[in-house]
Design a protein around this motif. Structure first.
Motif, PDB file in Angstrom:
ATOM      1  N   ALA A 140     -93.888 -38.388 -56.343  1.00 37.20           N
ATOM      2  CA  ALA A 140     -94.008 -38.976 -54.996  1.00 37.20           C
ATOM      3  C   ALA A 140     -93.181 -40.240 -54.824  1.00 37.20           C
ATOM      4  O   ALA A 140     -92.807 -40.584 -53.702  1.00 37.20           O
ATOM      5  CB  ALA A 140     -95.475 -39.297 -54.705  1.00 37.20           C
ATOM      6  N   SER A 141     -92.864 -40.938 -55.905  1.00 35.28           N
ATOM      7  CA  SER A 141     -92.229 -42.270 -55.801  1.00 35.28           C
ATOM      8  C   SER A 141     -90.705 -42.178 -55.704  1.00 35.28           C
ATOM      9  O   SER A 141     -90.079 -41.311 -56.303  1.00 35.28           O
ATOM     10  CB  SER A 141     -92.624 -43.136 -56.995  1.00 35.28           C
ATOM     11  OG  SER A 141     -92.345 -42.463 -58.190  1.00 35.28           O
ATOM     12  N   ASP A 142     -90.141 -43.108 -54.932  1.00 32.54           N
ATOM     13  CA  ASP A 142     -88.674 -43.245 -54.823  1.00 32.54           C
ATOM     14  C   ASP A 142     -88.140 -44.170 -55.908  1.00 32.54           C
ATOM     15  O   ASP A 142     -87.036 -43.977 -56.410  1.00 32.54           O
ATOM     16  CB  ASP A 142     -88.301 -43.820 -53.446  1.00 32.54           C
ATOM     17  CG  ASP A 142     -88.794 -42.928 -52.320  1.00 32.54           C
ATOM     18  OD1 ASP A 142     -88.568 -41.711 -52.419  1.00 32.54           O
ATOM     19  OD2 ASP A 142     -89.423 -43.439 -51.363  1.00 32.54           O
ATOM     20  N   VAL A 143     -88.936 -45.212 -56.249  1.00 33.85           N
ATOM     21  CA  VAL A 143     -88.590 -46.151 -57.328  1.00 33.85           C
ATOM     22  C   VAL A 143     -89.756 -46.161 -58.312  1.00 33.85           C
ATOM     23  O   VAL A 143     -90.913 -46.276 -57.917  1.00 33.85           O
ATOM     24  CB  VAL A 143     -88.352 -47.589 -56.786  1.00 33.85           C
ATOM     25  CG1 VAL A 143     -88.037 -48.548 -57.912  1.00 33.85           C
ATOM     26  CG2 VAL A 143     -87.243 -47.588 -55.756  1.00 33.85           C
ATOM     27  N   VAL A 144     -89.436 -46.047 -59.604  1.00 36.20           N
ATOM     28  CA  VAL A 144     -90.467 -46.064 -60.655  1.00 36.20           C
ATOM     29  C   VAL A 144     -90.335 -47.356 -61.443  1.00 36.20           C
ATOM     30  O   VAL A 144     -89.256 -47.660 -61.961  1.00 36.20           O
ATOM     31  CB  VAL A 144     -90.340 -44.843 -61.595  1.00 36.20           C
ATOM     32  CG1 VAL A 144     -91.388 -44.891 -62.697  1.00 36.20           C
ATOM     33  CG2 VAL A 144     -90.455 -43.556 -60.810  1.00 36.20           C
ATOM     34  N   LEU A 145     -91.436 -48.116 -61.508  1.00 35.12           N
ATOM     35  CA  LEU A 145     -91.474 -49.349 -62.308  1.00 35.12           C
ATOM     36  C   LEU A 145     -92.139 -49.043 -63.641  1.00 35.12           C
ATOM     37  O   LEU A 145     -93.324 -48.718 -63.685  1.00 35.12           O
ATOM     38  CB  LEU A 145     -92.269 -50.448 -61.596  1.00 35.12           C
ATOM     39  CG  LEU A 145     -91.825 -50.877 -60.195  1.00 35.12           C
ATOM     40  CD1 LEU A 145     -92.739 -51.971 -59.689  1.00 35.12           C
ATOM     41  CD2 LEU A 145     -90.398 -51.373 -60.196  1.00 35.12           C
ATOM     42  N   GLU A 146     -91.374 -49.131 -64.719  1.00 37.71           N
ATOM     43  CA  GLU A 146     -91.949 -48.972 -66.066  1.00 37.71           C
ATOM     44  C   GLU A 146     -92.325 -50.350 -66.582  1.00 37.71           C
ATOM     45  O   GLU A 146     -91.455 -51.186 -66.830  1.00 37.71           O
ATOM     46  CB  GLU A 146     -90.958 -48.294 -67.010  1.00 37.71           C
ATOM     47  CG  GLU A 146     -91.618 -47.886 -68.317  1.00 37.71           C
ATOM     48  CD  GLU A 146     -90.660 -47.220 -69.296  1.00 37.71           C
ATOM     49  OE1 GLU A 146     -91.134 -46.773 -70.345  1.00 37.71           O
ATOM     50  OE2 GLU A 146     -89.453 -47.166 -69.017  1.00 37.71           O
ATOM     51  N   VAL A 147     -93.616 -50.576 -66.734  1.00 34.06           N
ATOM     52  CA  VAL A 147     -94.124 -51.894 -67.134  1.00 34.06           C
ATOM     53  C   VAL A 147     -94.126 -51.987 -68.647  1.00 34.06           C
ATOM     54  O   VAL A 147     -94.649 -51.096 -69.340  1.00 34.06           O
ATOM     55  CB  VAL A 147     -95.547 -52.136 -66.576  1.00 34.06           C
ATOM     56  CG1 VAL A 147     -96.019 -53.537 -66.907  1.00 34.06           C
ATOM     57  CG2 VAL A 147     -95.572 -51.915 -65.074  1.00 34.06           C
ATOM     58  N   LEU A 148     -93.540 -53.061 -69.181  1.00 32.65           N
ATOM     59  CA  LEU A 148     -93.460 -53.299 -70.628  1.00 32.65           C
ATOM     60  C   LEU A 148     -94.160 -54.601 -70.976  1.00 32.65           C
ATOM     61  O   LEU A 148     -94.088 -55.577 -70.217  1.00 32.65           O
ATOM     62  CB  LEU A 148     -92.010 -53.362 -71.097  1.00 32.65           C
ATOM     63  CG  LEU A 148     -91.055 -52.266 -70.636  1.00 32.65           C
ATOM     64  CD1 LEU A 148     -89.653 -52.561 -71.137  1.00 32.65           C
ATOM     65  CD2 LEU A 148     -91.502 -50.899 -71.136  1.00 32.65           C
ATOM     66  N   VAL A 258     -93.287 -46.840 -54.320  1.00 32.95           N
ATOM     67  CA  VAL A 258     -92.958 -47.392 -55.643  1.00 32.95           C
ATOM     68  C   VAL A 258     -94.094 -47.044 -56.608  1.00 32.95           C
ATOM     69  O   VAL A 258     -95.227 -47.473 -56.417  1.00 32.95           O
ATOM     70  CB  VAL A 258     -92.772 -48.925 -55.581  1.00 32.95           C
ATOM     71  CG1 VAL A 258     -92.373 -49.480 -56.939  1.00 32.95           C
ATOM     72  CG2 VAL A 258     -91.740 -49.289 -54.526  1.00 32.95           C
ATOM     73  N   GLY A 259     -93.780 -46.280 -57.624  1.00 27.99           N
ATOM     74  CA  GLY A 259     -94.772 -45.893 -58.641  1.00 27.99           C
ATOM     75  C   GLY A 259     -94.755 -46.856 -59.805  1.00 27.99           C
ATOM     76  O   GLY A 259     -93.689 -47.205 -60.312  1.00 27.99           O
ATOM     77  N   VAL A 260     -95.920 -47.289 -60.239  1.00 31.72           N
ATOM     78  CA  VAL A 260     -96.050 -48.211 -61.380  1.00 31.72           C
ATOM     79  C   VAL A 260     -96.601 -47.419 -62.551  1.00 31.72           C
ATOM     80  O   VAL A 260     -97.702 -46.860 -62.486  1.00 31.72           O
ATOM     81  CB  VAL A 260     -96.983 -49.400 -61.032  1.00 31.72           C
ATOM     82  CG1 VAL A 260     -97.026 -50.400 -62.161  1.00 31.72           C
ATOM     83  CG2 VAL A 260     -96.528 -50.071 -59.759  1.00 31.72           C
TER      84      VAL A 260
END
Length: 570
Positions: A140-148, A258-260
């Motif tokens: 569903a997301s256009d931008v994916v934020l990969e949290v580190l 934006v997917g987190v």
């Protein structure tokens, strides 16, 4: 024939025995009288009542009568309420009994329905559902934020997730968000930002752990002197991230989703809360708090999608499983927790661990945990140190935001095979990278950092493999469901035929078989981890590379004179 008369036992006693009993009774009465004399007889005082000379005597007597009437009315009301409750309980029990009779009559159909219900309940909290929800967020997301986690960024990266995003096609972008930057020395943070920006655009971020809501204001008033609110309520890097997302939305000319995404306890939900400025998502120290996709509206143009954490693959090393897997510290086995603590201590500097916990020298994990339990006062009955609970607490500290440790980035930059030069260029398109670097420098300069001496040096195990597809988790989920349904079936059988001894013995045998099966599966998992050649080779290489940092916690069998700390507490 006449029935023979049965003689009753005679109650006659010998004179000697009778006189002896009478004597004992007299002595007892005498003793009671003596004790009563010593104490002094206190007769209960009679209520004198209202004296006739007292003014307003009639009014006082009326009030007393009214009180008595009220008390009687209250007692009657309570009796009626009790009776009503008893009737309700009886009706409910009758309904339950009727339902049980119907289920027994229906037979297989009813049992099938109950199994389906249990499967649905299990499915909500199972690993399979986590994978399903995560896939929804990615699609569903256009931008994916990969949290580190800034303390171990390489260990928080999931190659399967990055490959799924980069190879999905379309205009899907991936951003790296380096969270918890206040727990790492400044020089180390700058090195990691320089290393990661060559592969993906990275944002330095420090999320607000305590969000202000209605309940928080009262708490702050009560304990203003104790809590430093500047560290907990303030967040850094939120403006930079919002600007980036808004600019990307303008270039696309549409509202962005934006997917987190990331491993557990990395700070996905806290990032959304700090961007929103309100506690929109549930946050906690326990792993796997978020169990389904949550949509949070930040602007008209941006929607944030919170996702459940990535599930660590069982083929990972013991350290990766200890820090990145979804473990219930309350329900998990002591062997798994102790193995995780052992792996953490193996990859740390021994002297720094001793300095941090202010503990004397130790030889193995059990000795370390006994010393720590004694220092913190976590003891069982008889002063025996509670090793299991202290190990669980230590794991929570290392995954949470209590301990500051840092890992060094690799010397030579080797991107993974799925990240070609074309893919890197494609991911870095549509982003203002110069502006991002400037914003990162301002956030880095604004924060206070721990000194390099105070933070523990940590050897990263490298990228952690994760399972994103449902098909790979089906076997584990099905085993878990079978165990649960088997237990329910045994309970039903016990309720029906609890008097028959043969059935009880069969149930006990079945339970023993189930326990042995579970133990076999656990041993198989441990065997897989030990036999995998890649993990063993990595460990040997790491130990040769930094002998000064690593500590050997393995005991040799020839050490007969070694002192065993557990003997003190037996």
């Amino acid at each position: 024939m006449k029935r023979p008369k049965l003689k009753k036992a005679s109650k006659r006693l010998t004179c000697h025995k009778r006189y002896k009993i009478q004597k004992k009774i007299r002595e007892h009465h005498r003793k009671v009288r003596k004790e009563a004399k010593k104490r002094g007889r206190k007769k209960p005082k009679k209520d004198p009542g209202v004296p006739s000379a007292a003014p307003f005597k009639e009014e006082l007597l009326r009030e007393a009568e009214q009180r008595k009437q009220r008390l009687e009315e209250l007692k009657q009301k309570q009796k009626l309420n009790r009776q009503k409750e008893h009737e309700k309980k009886r009706k409910l029990e009758a309904k339950k009994n009727a339902a049980k009779v119907k289920e027994k009559a229906e037979g297989k159909e009813s049992s099938g329905k109950s199994k389906a219900k249990t499967n649905n309940l299990l499915d909500k909290n199972s690993k399979k559902s986590f994978c399903r929800e995560l896939k929804k967020v990615i699609e569903a997301s256009d931008v994916v934020l990969e949290v580190l986690d800034a303390r171990d960024p390489m260990g928080c990266r999931c190659p399967q997730l990055e490959q799924a995003v980069t190879c999905s096609g379309g205009d899907k972008k991936l951003l790296l968000v380096l969270n918890k930057i206040d727990l790492v020395p400044k020089e180390n943070l700058e090195k990691w930002l320089h290393y990661l920006k060559k592969e993906f655009p990275t944002v330095a971020f420090k999320s607000a752990t305590l969000m202000k809501d209605r309940t928080m204001q009262e708490q702050f008033k009560k304990r203003r002197a104790r809590v430093d609110l500047s560290r907990t309520t303030e967040c850094f890097g939120s403006k930079c991230l919002l600007k980036l997302l808004q600019q990307h939305g303008k270039t696309q000319n549409k509202a962005i989703q934006v997917g987190v995404v990331g491993f557990p306890n990395v700070g996905k939900s806290s990032i959304i809360n700090s961007l929103k400025g309100v506690r929109a998502c549930n946050v906690g120290l326990a792993r796997g708090v978020t169990k389904s996709m949550q949509i949070v509206h930040i602007d008209k143009q941006t929607k944030m999608l919170d996702s459940p954490s990535v599930i660590a693959d069982p083929s990972n090393s013991a350290l990766a499983l200890a820090l990145r897997s979804i473990i219930d510290t309350e329900e998990s086995d002591s062997a798994d927790v102790l193995e995780g603590v052992d792996a953490i201590l193996y990859h740390c500097s021994k002297q720094q661990v001793m300095m941090h916990y202010s503990i004397p020298d130790f030889r193995n994990t059990e000795e370390f945990l006994t010393l720590l339990a004694q220092k913190r006062g976590m003891l069982k009955k008889g002063g025996v140190p509670d090793i299991e609970n202290i190990a669980k607490l230590l794991l929570c500290d290392w995954t949470g935001a209590k301990i500051s440790y840092h890992s060094q980035p690799p010397v030579s930059q080797r991107p993974p095979p799925y990240l070609t030069e074309d893919k890197i260029a494609e991911m870095q398109e549509c982003w203002n990278l110069k502006n991002l670097e400037e914003e990162n420098t301002t956030t880095v300069q604004a924060l206070k950092y721990p000194s390099p001496a105070s933070s523990i040096i940590f050897q990263s195990p490298g990228m952690a493999n994760g399972t994103i597809e449902e098909n790979k988790v089906i076997e584990e989920a099905s085993e878990w469901e079978n165990l649960e349904t088997g237990k329910e079936g045994e309970e039903e059988e016990e309720e029906e035929d609890f008097t028959e001894s043969d059935d009880d013995q069969d149930d006990v045998e079945e339970e023993e078989k189930d326990e042995t099966k579970v133990q076999v599966t656990r041993k198989a998992k441990l065997g897989k981890q030990q036999t995998s050649p890649t993990n063993s080779e990595k460990r040997i290489a790491e130990s040769e590379h930094s002998n000064s940092l690593s500590l050997s916690l393995d005991k040799t069998t020839d050490e007969d004179d070694a002192y065993d700390f557990n003997t003190d507490y037996v």
